[in-house]
Design an enzyme around this catalytic site. Structure first.
Site, mmCIF file in Angstrom:
data_model
loop_
_atom_site.group_PDB
_atom_site.id
_atom_site.type_symbol
_atom_site.label_atom_id
_atom_site.label_comp_id
_atom_site.label_asym_id
_atom_site.label_seq_id
_atom_site.Cartn_x
_atom_site.Cartn_y
_atom_site.Cartn_z
ATOM 1 N N ASP A 1 9.043 2.715 7.234
ATOM 2 C CA ASP A 1 9.560 3.867 6.497
ATOM 3 C C ASP A 1 11.060 4.056 6.702
ATOM 4 O O ASP A 1 11.740 4.630 5.873
ATOM 5 C CB ASP A 1 8.808 5.138 6.919
ATOM 6 N N ASN B 1 5.955 -2.902 12.757
ATOM 7 C CA ASN B 1 4.668 -2.308 13.157
ATOM 8 C C ASN B 1 3.663 -3.424 13.412
ATOM 9 O O ASN B 1 3.998 -4.600 13.312
ATOM 10 C CB ASN B 1 4.174 -1.342 12.073
HETATM 11 O O1 PMT Z 1 -2.315 -6.105 8.147
HETATM 12 P P1 PMT Z 1 -3.571 -5.800 8.943
HETATM 13 O O2 PMT Z 1 -3.407 -6.079 10.416
HETATM 14 O O3 PMT Z 1 -4.774 -6.469 8.359
HETATM 15 O O4 PMT Z 1 -3.821 -4.219 8.853
HETATM 16 C C1 PMT Z 1 -4.131 -3.670 7.617
HETATM 17 C C2 PMT Z 1 -3.340 -2.378 7.335
HETATM 18 C C3 PMT Z 1 -3.757 -1.306 8.324
HETATM 19 C C4 PMT Z 1 -1.821 -2.640 7.451
HETATM 20 C C5 PMT Z 1 -3.662 -1.979 5.851
HETATM 21 O O5 PMT Z 1 -5.033 -1.797 5.720
HETATM 22 C C6 PMT Z 1 -2.921 -0.703 5.465
HETATM 23 O O6 PMT Z 1 -3.355 0.404 5.709
HETATM 24 N N1 PMT Z 1 -1.729 -0.859 4.806
HETATM 25 C C7 PMT Z 1 -0.837 0.234 4.473
HETATM 26 C C8 PMT Z 1 -0.071 0.632 5.697
HETATM 27 C C9 PMT Z 1 0.917 1.743 5.403
HETATM 28 O O7 PMT Z 1 2.103 1.510 5.423
HETATM 29 O O8 PMT Z 1 0.388 2.896 5.075
HETATM 30 P P2 PMT Z 1 1.249 4.238 4.729
HETATM 31 O O9 PMT Z 1 0.238 5.297 4.768
HETATM 32 O O10 PMT Z 1 2.411 4.338 5.645
HETATM 33 O O11 PMT Z 1 1.786 3.953 3.262
HETATM 34 C C10 PMT Z 1 1.103 4.396 2.102
HETATM 35 C C11 PMT Z 1 1.265 3.399 0.976
HETATM 36 O O12 PMT Z 1 2.629 3.368 0.541
HETATM 37 C C12 PMT Z 1 0.901 1.979 1.329
HETATM 38 O O13 PMT Z 1 0.285 1.407 0.200
HETATM 39 C C13 PMT Z 1 2.246 1.296 1.580
HETATM 40 O O14 PMT Z 1 2.225 -0.081 1.246
HETATM 41 C C14 PMT Z 1 3.156 2.073 0.658
HETATM 42 N N2 PMT Z 1 4.545 2.215 1.125
HETATM 43 C C15 PMT Z 1 4.808 2.874 2.280
HETATM 44 C C16 PMT Z 1 6.121 3.039 2.678
HETATM 45 C C17 PMT Z 1 7.155 2.530 1.874
HETATM 46 N N3 PMT Z 1 8.413 2.668 2.225
HETATM 47 N N4 PMT Z 1 6.870 1.885 0.739
HETATM 48 C C18 PMT Z 1 5.580 1.722 0.359
HETATM 49 O O15 PMT Z 1 5.319 1.134 -0.685
#
Ligand code: PMT
Length: 433
Positions: A281, A210
């Site tokens: 994911d 991503n």
């Molecule tokens: O890196 P930058 O360019 O500065 O951009 C910042 C950002 C947008 C990446 C950052 O601010 C951000 O939002 N990071 C989380 C991105 C994400 O994967 O969000 P999510 O909504 O898909 O996941 C939710 C949470 O679960 C996140 O804390 C993620 O780290 C975690 N996760 C998700 C999937 C997975 N398989 N394992 C996880 O631990």
């Protein structure tokens, strides 16, 4: 002076004979790798020309509130948002008085009103002007509003008088300014941070990933370090130009599985986990050992779910104060609250990404962001600002929520000690066998 590296310093220069000393301040700030923008009042330009400070700072000097060209380049609100701190040195008696009244009749006054970053004044004036009850009352009022006062020093003055009112020495000013970034709110805590994207191999030359640049996670690592924490950063593949302070231990990983493994291995050392990584994911069920040839018009790629690192680690290490991010393109609040519940974490930091993030100019890869924080019984919005500043604000909030959780007994650190002893015992048992 590592604490000032990459910090955005807005230096206000007002009408005082000490204005010439601002040149030395700018030079020292640049030596410390700070980014400096200068704003001069009309009075300051009577003492030194803007060209001098333009040459020293490497940036155009801002002077006028209603200047079409300047507003088109970096408008006053943008400039107020840009800064990590505002230092007014020298600060004249007149400027202090205008600031006290909340006047916005010139650019510097307007910027001080429009910004919510720390504001520090280094007064410089005749000793009698400094002693005058009007000035002293103004200074007290500003202090009570949280404005920082650096100096003044005492000694011989340009006018020949002796007393308090000299501009603080530039080296001492720089030290005082650096201290603004040392909050100490996480002293004694170990913070584990995940950052950047993960890459999931399709074949030896292609991968799924991503647009995360790692900037948000790296800014958090710097902010947590400045707040006194021992920081361990688990970083996905980010641009090599992205730097964190040397004292931050950084572990580089590529895939979600590697990130999970490292986070699990280090969780027992940590008090706080901040998951800013954009973890893929899904990953391909099979990564082809050779480059896939384009022999067909279409192809199917079978994917399997990656482990949820945050949810898994929180489940296994419940004592860990855990902060997740939520990157959303729609229904930000709804999805963020759902993630707070599903992942069992203490806090979710939501931000818009993709087409929905136009207001923050993109979020992914951008230097700016805007955040909305959710926790059990509370929420807070942090408007558009630099990731560095948002990270500092976030760290302050995390530190206070962490303290609340420990004090109320919601998090039990003793549980971690018990877990560590169990792990040690099982390791030594494994070795013996
Ligand atoms: O890196 P930058 O360019 O500065 O951009 C910042 C950002 C947008 C990446 C950052 O601010 C951000 O939002 N990071 C989380 C991105 C994400 O994967 O969000 P999510 O909504 O898909 O996941 C939710 C949470 O679960 C996140 O804390 C993620 O780290 C975690 N996760 C998700 C999937 C997975 N398989 N394992 C996880 O631990």
């Amino acid at each position: 002076m590592k604490r000032l590296a990459n910090k955005r310093i807005l230096l206000g220069i007002t009408g005082s004979i000490a204005a010439y000393k601002a040149g030395e301040i700018i030079r020292r700030l640049r030596d410390a790798n700070a980014d400096v923008r200068v704003v001069m009042t009309q009075g300051a330009t009577e003492f030194v020309t803007p060209l001098t400070f333009q040459a020293l700072s490497g940036n155009p000097v801002h002077q006028h509130l209603l200047d079409n060209d300047a507003e088109a380049a970096m408008g006053h609100i943008e400039l107020a948002r840009w800064a990590d701190v505002i230092l007014v040195a020298p600060a004249s008696a007149d400027f202090i008085s205008r600031l006290c009244l909340g006047r916005a009749n010139d650019l510097l006054g307007a910027l001080c009103l429009a910004s919510h970053v720390p504001l520090a004044l280094a007064p410089a004036m005749n000793q009698q002007m400094w002693k005058d009850p009007a000035t002293q009352t103004n200074v007290q009022t500003l202090r009570s509003r949280g404005v920082l006062l650096f100096g003044p020093d005492s000694g011989e003055q340009a006018c020949g008088e002796v007393g308090e009112g000299r501009l603080m020495q530039p080296h001492a000013l720089i030290d005082a300014l650096a201290d603004v970034f040392a909050t100490g709110s996480l002293t004694g805590q170990t913070v584990l941070i995940t950052a950047g994207p993960t890459r999931e191999a399709i074949d030896p030359v292609r991968y799924l990933s991503n647009h995360s640049s790692g900037k948000m996670g790296y800014a958090l690592a710097t902010a947590a370090m400045e707040a006194g924490a021992e920081v361990i950063l688990i970083s996905g593949p980010v641009d090599k130009s992205l730097l964190v302070p040397h004292s931050v231990k950084t572990i580089h990983v590529t895939t979600a599985e590697q990130m999970l493994e490292q986070t699990q291995a280090l969780a027992h050392k940590a008090d706080i986990l901040i998951a800013a990584a954009a973890v893929a994911d899904y990953r391909p069920v099979l990564a082809n050992s050779e480059k896939i040839k384009k022999s067909t018009e279409s192809m199917m790629l079978q994917l399997q779910r990656n482990p949820d690192i945050l949810a898994t680690v929180k489940r296994q290490s419940p004592w860990l104060f855990s902060v997740g991010f939520a990157a959303e393109t729609e229904n930000l609040e709804l999805h963020a609250r759902q993630k707070l519940k599903d992942k069992g974490v203490e806090m979710i930091v939501a931000n818009w990404v993709g087409h929905a993030a136009t207001e923050t100019q993109g979020t992914f890869g951008s230097d700016d962001n805007a955040l909305k924080l959710f926790w059990d019984g509370g929420e807070l919005e942090l408007g558009v600002s630099s990731k560095a500043r948002l990270a500092r604000e976030l760290v302050v909030l995390i530190a206070s929520q962490y303290d609340n959780a420990i004090q109320s007994g919601r998090l039990n650190k003793e549980q971690r000690e018990v877990e560590n002893v169990v792990q040690l015992r099982s390791h030594s048992h494994d070795k013996k066998n």
